[in-house]
Design a protein around this motif. Structure first.
Motif, mmCIF file in Angstrom:
data_model
loop_
_atom_site.group_PDB
_atom_site.id
_atom_site.type_symbol
_atom_site.label_atom_id
_atom_site.label_comp_id
_atom_site.label_asym_id
_atom_site.label_seq_id
_atom_site.Cartn_x
_atom_site.Cartn_y
_atom_site.Cartn_z
ATOM 1 N N THR A 167 1.239 -1.009 -11.329
ATOM 2 C CA THR A 167 -0.508 -0.719 -10.381
ATOM 3 C C THR A 167 -1.442 -0.760 -11.861
ATOM 4 O OG1 THR A 167 -2.138 0.097 -8.470
ATOM 5 C CG2 THR A 167 0.135 1.501 -9.742
ATOM 6 N N ALA A 168 -2.836 -1.012 -11.167
ATOM 7 C CA ALA A 168 -3.780 -0.467 -12.570
ATOM 8 C C ALA A 168 -4.907 -0.493 -11.119
ATOM 9 C CB ALA A 168 -3.854 -0.687 -13.580
ATOM 10 N N SER A 169 -6.293 0.457 -11.294
ATOM 11 C CA SER A 169 -7.296 0.288 -10.427
ATOM 12 C C SER A 169 -8.347 -0.033 -10.981
ATOM 13 C CB SER A 169 -7.040 1.729 -9.374
ATOM 14 O OG SER A 169 -5.573 0.824 -9.175
ATOM 15 N N GLN B 267 1.111 -1.169 0.099
ATOM 16 C CA GLN B 267 -0.241 0.272 -0.316
ATOM 17 C C GLN B 267 0.446 1.337 -0.533
ATOM 18 O OE1 GLN B 267 -2.888 0.009 3.220
ATOM 19 N NE2 GLN B 267 -3.683 2.612 2.441
ATOM 20 N N PRO B 268 1.948 1.001 1.056
ATOM 21 C CA PRO B 268 2.867 2.420 1.081
ATOM 22 C C PRO B 268 3.554 2.943 -0.588
ATOM 23 C CG PRO B 268 2.677 1.360 2.549
ATOM 24 C CD PRO B 268 1.652 0.590 1.499
ATOM 25 N N ILE B 269 3.997 1.731 -1.237
ATOM 26 C CA ILE B 269 4.588 2.163 -2.113
ATOM 27 C C ILE B 269 3.631 2.577 -3.949
ATOM 28 C CG2 ILE B 269 4.487 -0.017 -3.102
ATOM 29 C CD1 ILE B 269 6.852 0.428 -4.083
ATOM 30 N N LEU B 270 2.511 1.962 -3.791
ATOM 31 C CA LEU B 270 1.414 2.302 -4.192
ATOM 32 C C LEU B 270 0.668 3.269 -4.533
ATOM 33 C CD1 LEU B 270 -0.627 0.972 -6.848
ATOM 34 C CD2 LEU B 270 -2.240 0.641 -5.010
ATOM 35 N N ALA B 271 0.334 4.083 -2.834
ATOM 36 C CA ALA B 271 0.081 5.646 -2.964
ATOM 37 C C ALA B 271 0.911 6.512 -2.934
ATOM 38 C CB ALA B 271 0.085 5.749 -1.226
ATOM 39 N N VAL C 14 -2.742 4.072 -13.719
ATOM 40 C CA VAL C 14 -2.850 2.495 -14.871
ATOM 41 C C VAL C 14 -0.348 3.615 -14.530
ATOM 42 C CG1 VAL C 14 -2.159 1.822 -16.935
ATOM 43 C CG2 VAL C 14 -4.319 1.927 -16.300
ATOM 44 N N TRP C 15 0.564 2.313 -14.010
ATOM 45 C CA TRP C 15 1.350 3.079 -13.308
ATOM 46 C C TRP C 15 3.020 1.776 -13.663
ATOM 47 C CZ3 TRP C 15 5.070 6.593 -13.480
ATOM 48 C CH2 TRP C 15 6.079 6.569 -12.787
ATOM 49 N N VAL C 16 3.508 1.823 -14.618
ATOM 50 C CA VAL C 16 4.412 0.788 -14.660
ATOM 51 C C VAL C 16 5.941 1.094 -14.619
ATOM 52 C CG1 VAL C 16 5.612 -1.227 -16.401
ATOM 53 C CG2 VAL C 16 3.235 -1.268 -16.103
ATOM 54 N N GLU C 17 6.654 0.573 -13.284
ATOM 55 C CA GLU C 17 8.121 1.102 -12.951
ATOM 56 C C GLU C 17 8.809 1.472 -14.505
ATOM 57 O OE1 GLU C 17 9.056 1.384 -9.204
ATOM 58 O OE2 GLU C 17 7.430 1.978 -10.064
ATOM 59 N N PRO C 18 9.745 2.561 -14.964
ATOM 60 C CA PRO C 18 10.637 2.261 -15.610
ATOM 61 C C PRO C 18 11.504 1.784 -16.160
ATOM 62 C CG PRO C 18 10.869 4.418 -14.320
ATOM 63 C CD PRO C 18 9.756 3.661 -13.389
ATOM 64 N N GLU C 19 11.757 0.477 -15.549
ATOM 65 C CA GLU C 19 12.490 -0.074 -15.713
ATOM 66 C C GLU C 19 11.789 -1.429 -15.881
ATOM 67 O OE1 GLU C 19 12.178 -1.141 -11.404
ATOM 68 O OE2 GLU C 19 12.299 0.772 -12.532
ATOM 69 N N ALA C 20 10.510 -1.654 -16.471
ATOM 70 C CA ALA C 20 10.191 -3.561 -16.506
ATOM 71 C C ALA C 20 9.073 -2.610 -17.751
ATOM 72 C CB ALA C 20 9.267 -2.924 -15.524
#
Length: 154
Positions: free
Chosen positions: A64-66, A14-18, A85-91
């Motif tokens: 993530t996506a919600s 939850q903290p990293i997602l926020a 919708v978010w994807v870490e840059p390296e992924a």
């Protein structure tokens, strides 16, 4: 091995997602991180919507996506939405965004909805169209967002 989990099953993320949602969409507006963290906490409740999904490689957060009830104040008639919708840059560029969007849309369909909505910045429009989403409206609001829709997967 990459997996997609419901945040309810992995609440320690939850903290990293926020943090990622806040940095991507809310930090520049002056919105406090705590406001976003409280909204993310809503995904831990018993209802199917809202729900947040996280992509993990073992214990490493990748994206993530919600699935949420509302995403655009300008379009209250549309519900529910795939959002954040978010994807870490390296992924990125490995199909993870596609998988996350599909996962969130499928959650909406499992909840009984026949259509899901999504808002995208103009430069992201073609990505979603490539996933089978259809443009409904363009140039909405100050950020000139595009509203797309996807009907239940066959």
């Amino acid at each position: 091995m990459i997996s997609i989990s419901d945040l309810r099953d992995r609440p320690e993320f939850q903290p990293i997602l926020a943090d990622r949602i806040w940095r991507a969409w809310w930090q520049a507006t002056g919105t406090p991180l705590e406001v976003v963290a409280n909204a993310v906490a809503d995904n831990l409740g018993p209802d199917l919507i809202p729900s947040a999904f996280i992509a993990l490689d073992g214990g490493r957060f990748l994206g993530t996506a919600s699935a949420i009830a509302a995403d655009m104040d300008e379009r209250p008639q549309y519900t529910p939405w795939v959002a954040a919708v978010w994807v870490e840059p390296e992924a990125r560029s490995a199909g993870l965004g596609r998988a996350l969007v599909r996962h969130a849309a499928e959650a909406i369909f499992r909840a009984g909805w026949r259509r899901a909505y999504l808002s995208a910045a103009p430069h992201r429009r073609s990505f979603y169209e490539g996933l089978g989403w259809t443009v409904l409206e363009e140039a909405i609001g100050e950020k000139r967002m595009t509203v797309l829709a996807r009907d239940h997967y066959s």
